[in-house]
Design a protein around this motif. Structure first.
Motif, mmCIF file in Angstrom:
data_model
loop_
_atom_site.group_PDB
_atom_site.id
_atom_site.type_symbol
_atom_site.label_atom_id
_atom_site.label_comp_id
_atom_site.label_asym_id
_atom_site.label_seq_id
_atom_site.Cartn_x
_atom_site.Cartn_y
_atom_site.Cartn_z
ATOM 1 N N PRO A 1 82.899 58.225 98.152
ATOM 2 C CA PRO A 1 83.533 59.499 97.776
ATOM 3 C C PRO A 1 85.045 59.362 97.654
ATOM 4 O O PRO A 1 85.682 58.578 98.359
ATOM 5 N N GLN A 2 85.605 60.138 96.743
ATOM 6 C CA GLN A 2 87.051 60.215 96.585
ATOM 7 C C GLN A 2 87.480 61.644 96.862
ATOM 8 O O GLN A 2 87.036 62.571 96.181
ATOM 9 N N ASN A 3 88.324 61.819 97.882
ATOM 10 C CA ASN A 3 88.721 63.163 98.322
ATOM 11 C C ASN A 3 87.491 64.029 98.600
ATOM 12 O O ASN A 3 87.434 65.207 98.198
ATOM 13 N N GLY B 1 78.349 65.908 94.184
ATOM 14 C CA GLY B 1 78.568 66.782 95.322
ATOM 15 C C GLY B 1 79.676 66.304 96.216
ATOM 16 O O GLY B 1 80.627 65.637 95.748
ATOM 17 N N SER B 2 79.570 66.595 97.500
ATOM 18 C CA SER B 2 80.587 66.187 98.462
ATOM 19 C C SER B 2 79.942 65.343 99.555
ATOM 20 O O SER B 2 78.792 65.568 99.943
ATOM 21 N N SER C 1 83.318 57.351 85.072
ATOM 22 C CA SER C 1 83.625 58.644 85.680
ATOM 23 C C SER C 1 83.041 58.807 87.071
ATOM 24 O O SER C 1 83.293 59.820 87.731
ATOM 25 N N ALA C 2 82.263 57.838 87.525
ATOM 26 C CA ALA C 2 81.626 57.912 88.834
ATOM 27 C C ALA C 2 82.555 57.388 89.922
ATOM 28 O O ALA C 2 83.564 56.738 89.640
ATOM 29 N N THR C 3 82.190 57.649 91.174
ATOM 30 C CA THR C 3 82.966 57.127 92.304
ATOM 31 C C THR C 3 82.316 55.863 92.867
ATOM 32 O O THR C 3 82.528 55.520 94.034
ATOM 33 N N ALA C 4 81.552 55.177 92.035
ATOM 34 C CA ALA C 4 80.887 53.942 92.453
ATOM 35 C C ALA C 4 81.895 52.796 92.504
ATOM 36 O O ALA C 4 82.803 52.708 91.679
ATOM 37 N N THR C 5 81.716 51.916 93.468
ATOM 38 C CA THR C 5 82.548 50.718 93.568
ATOM 39 C C THR C 5 81.808 49.473 93.125
ATOM 40 O O THR C 5 82.388 48.387 93.103
#
Length: 625
Positions: free
Chosen positions: A223-225, A126-127, A198-202
């Motif tokens: 989140p990215q963008n 999601g966002s 593919s995740a936005t996990a760090t």
């Protein structure tokens, strides 16, 4: 490709006028996930065959008070896809899924939960405007025995719940994945993640103890963008431990490659120089970092049609931004030209201990200027951003990549970017005797291997030389390597990898050419199907893999010598086979390099009586008539 889409049947049981439990079942009906939205998280529990498997636990993104907006999306998918390489040539992706639409002040999107016959997967998409913490708790009761990887030491376990929680509290980064649980009445479970790429996990998944009788898995999601995607949190389920290393859920949830042709990725065997340094041949040559040594490796690889030769550390002495200082004993350009002439691809090592070349230029230099086929990258630990970037950039340059020295277990990435050919998420170093015993090999083959391909460097043939402590890069403690040459042969089959790195000298393999025939005949990474036939922690593992009409079977045993029987019930009905048996003998108990080879006719449901020497093994090739 077979592709069927259908609605999932959802049974709702009312708890109150506003809350309900949704019952999501796997396609075969055996697994059942009960899910209930709460004020700020989701509650779940899992049943198998109607019996409680995991008690009430929680899925939480830390988004605060949430609202379920609209009805859940429900769907089913049944497709078959073909990996570039792997343990199977065709993989069925068959699941039922529910997507909960949720809204809060910090996150708008969906929680997706999939029910496979072999496990459960959970992901948020999601966002979001800021970093969130993805947490899942696991309600494991006292009846389970627990195991987990332990770096380059023997994997943890069997431990009780309280003992594993104590181990976890002592580790600042938590327990390494997968956390594995076994129960003779309920089967086996593995807790891990997939599609981190593919995740936005760090951060990678860390599993920690809670104050209660549970564990919690968590990682930060940035989140990215404004787009937020978590990894898939997985609970793999098997009737016993043997089902888990070939479980396909982690691959099925991983993102497929996007508009890229990876036909250039070729799995296979590679020779390796590092552990051979100091080996002296009958003609007086001592292996080292020099052209004559490397030409011997290349000649042997070309003669036996082995596709790769790996050159490890010390080919360079110092690194500067954009420049290497090559070892003065080595003319690297000459070696690379010789390999090209012989049709052998080179995989070249790199780490930053001697300086930083700069990754922005490194991979282009390896691919274009040096013309090598792959890179072995060491000592970058579990750096998520680096690992993702390195896989992507090497793919763009047409390079294979092999991560070493405590790397990230980036499960499922070999589907997304198949050039991520292997990784040392295990103990694979002969110069450390902390863990590499037959018992720990079996543990790693059943636990660490759940995460994906492992670079374990099996296949030592000169066991006498290794145990004499005379190798420059081998163990100095004498008689500390417990194995037999037949067990070493079997290990190259048992451990799944797209790059099977064999660590001994060409002359050691040539001296046992009839035994080496099994290894060089293996179609590495091109298997049609794979099964673990026997799995007993600390005692035995037996793996069978099929390519076309032929089967390969490998067994590793720990402990005292014994007679063992293998039932050939996996063979094709009505067919007959030639079974080539590579066996320990009575003499192997005192001489680990003793073996015999025999050929016998067999068919489905025949039983082979096999002698397993002390810390021994067995290898079989079954050729269909």
């Amino acid at each position: 490709m077979r592709n069927t889409i259908a609605l999932v049947f959802l049974a709702c049981i009312s708890f109150s006028c506003s809350d309900s439990v949704v019952d999501l079942k796997a396609p075969d009906g055996r697994l059942q996930i009960e899910i209930q939205p709460q004020a700020d998280r989701f509650q779940y529990r899992i049943l198998k065959d109607g019996q409680l498997l995991l008690d009430t636990a929680y899925i939480d993104l830390g988004q605060g008070t949430m609202e379920v907006v609209g009805k859940p999306i429900t769907r089913s998918k049944d497709t078959v896809w073909e990996p570039v390489w792997g343990q199977a040539s065709r993989i069925r992706d068959y699941y039922n899924e529910i997507g909960w639409p949720i809204r809060s002040s910090r996150f708008n999107g969906y929680l997706w939960i999939r029910a496979y016959d072999q496990g459960v997967a959970m992901r948020y998409e999601g966002s979001a405007g800021d970093t969130l913490l993805f947490k899942t708790t696991y309600a494991i009761d006292q009846a389970w025995e627990l195991y987990a990887p332990n770096g380059e030491r023997e994997p943890l376990g069997p431990l009780s719940l309280a003992e594993m929680q104590q181990e976890a509290r002592a580790k600042s980064k938590g327990i390494k994945v997968p956390l594995v649980a076994t129960n003779p009445k309920k089967g086996a479970l593995a807790f891990l993640e997939s599609d981190l790429y593919s995740a936005t996990a760090t951060q990678a998944l860390a599993i920690r103890p809670t104050n209660g009788a549970t564990f919690v898995g968590e990682n930060r999601i940035v989140p990215q963008n404004d787009t937020l995607v978590t990894p898939w949190r997985l609970i793999l389920v098997g009737d016993d431990l043997a089902d888990l290393p070939t479980n396909t859920v982690a691959l099925n949830v991983a993102s497929p490659p996007e508009n890229e042709d990876f036909a250039w990725v070729k799995p296979g065997l590679t020779l390796w120089d590092w552990r051979v340094h100091g080996y002296t041949t009958e003609d007086g040559h001592e292996y080292g970092i020099d052209n004559s040594s490397y030409e011997r490796f290349i000649d042997f690889a070309a003669q036996h049609e082995l596709p790769y030769f790996m050159i490890d550390a010390n080919w360079f002495t110092k690194t500067h931004p954009g420049r290497f200082e090559v070892n003065p004993n080595l003319d690297l350009a000459k070696t690379l030209a010789y390999a090209q002439e012989k049709g052998v691809e080179i995989i070249l090592y790199y780490d930053r201990h001697k300086g930083d070349y700069g990754d922005d230029k490194l991979f282009t230099y390896y691919a274009d200027s040096l013309g090598v086929k792959g890179i072995k990258y060491g000592f970058m630990s579990t750096d998520v951003a680096f690992t993702k970037s390195a896989i992507r950039k090497t793919a763009e340059e047409g390079l294979l990549i092999d991560f070493h020295d405590g790397p990230l277990p980036i499960t499922g990435v070999e589907r997304t970017l198949p050039n991520a050919i292997t990784r040392e998420y295990c103990h694979a170093q002969q110069d450390s005797r902390r863990a590499f015993t037959p018992e720990s090999f079996i543990k790693m083959a059943l636990i660490n291997a759940i995460t994906g391909p492992l670079d374990m460097n099996n296949g030592n043939f000169d066991l006498g030389g290794i145990n004499a402590g005379i190798r420059k890069k081998g163990p100095k403690k004498k008689n500390s390597y417990r194995s037999t040459v037949v067990s070493e042969t079997a290990r190259t089959l048992i451990i799944h990898s797209g790059l099977v790195c064999i660590p001994d000298a060409p002359e050691a393999y040539a001296a046992k050419a009839d035994l080496f025939k099994f290894i060089k005949s293996m179609p590495v990474g091109q298997w049609d199907e794979s099964h673990i036939l026997e799995a007993e922690i600390g005692k035995q593992i037996t793996t069978a893999r099929r390519h076309g009409t032929d089967w390969y079977v490998g067994t590793v045993s720990a402990g005292k010598a014994r007679q063992w029987e293998l039932n050939l019930d996996f063979l094709e009905p009505g067919a007959t086979y030639e079974a080539w048996l590579y066996e320990d003998t009575q003499a192997t108990d005192t001489d680990p390099e003793a073996y015999r080879i025999r050929k016998v006719p067999v068919k489905k449901d025949d039983t082979l009586s096999i002698y397993l020497a002390t810390d021994g093994g067995n290898a079989i090739r079954l050729i269909k008539n």
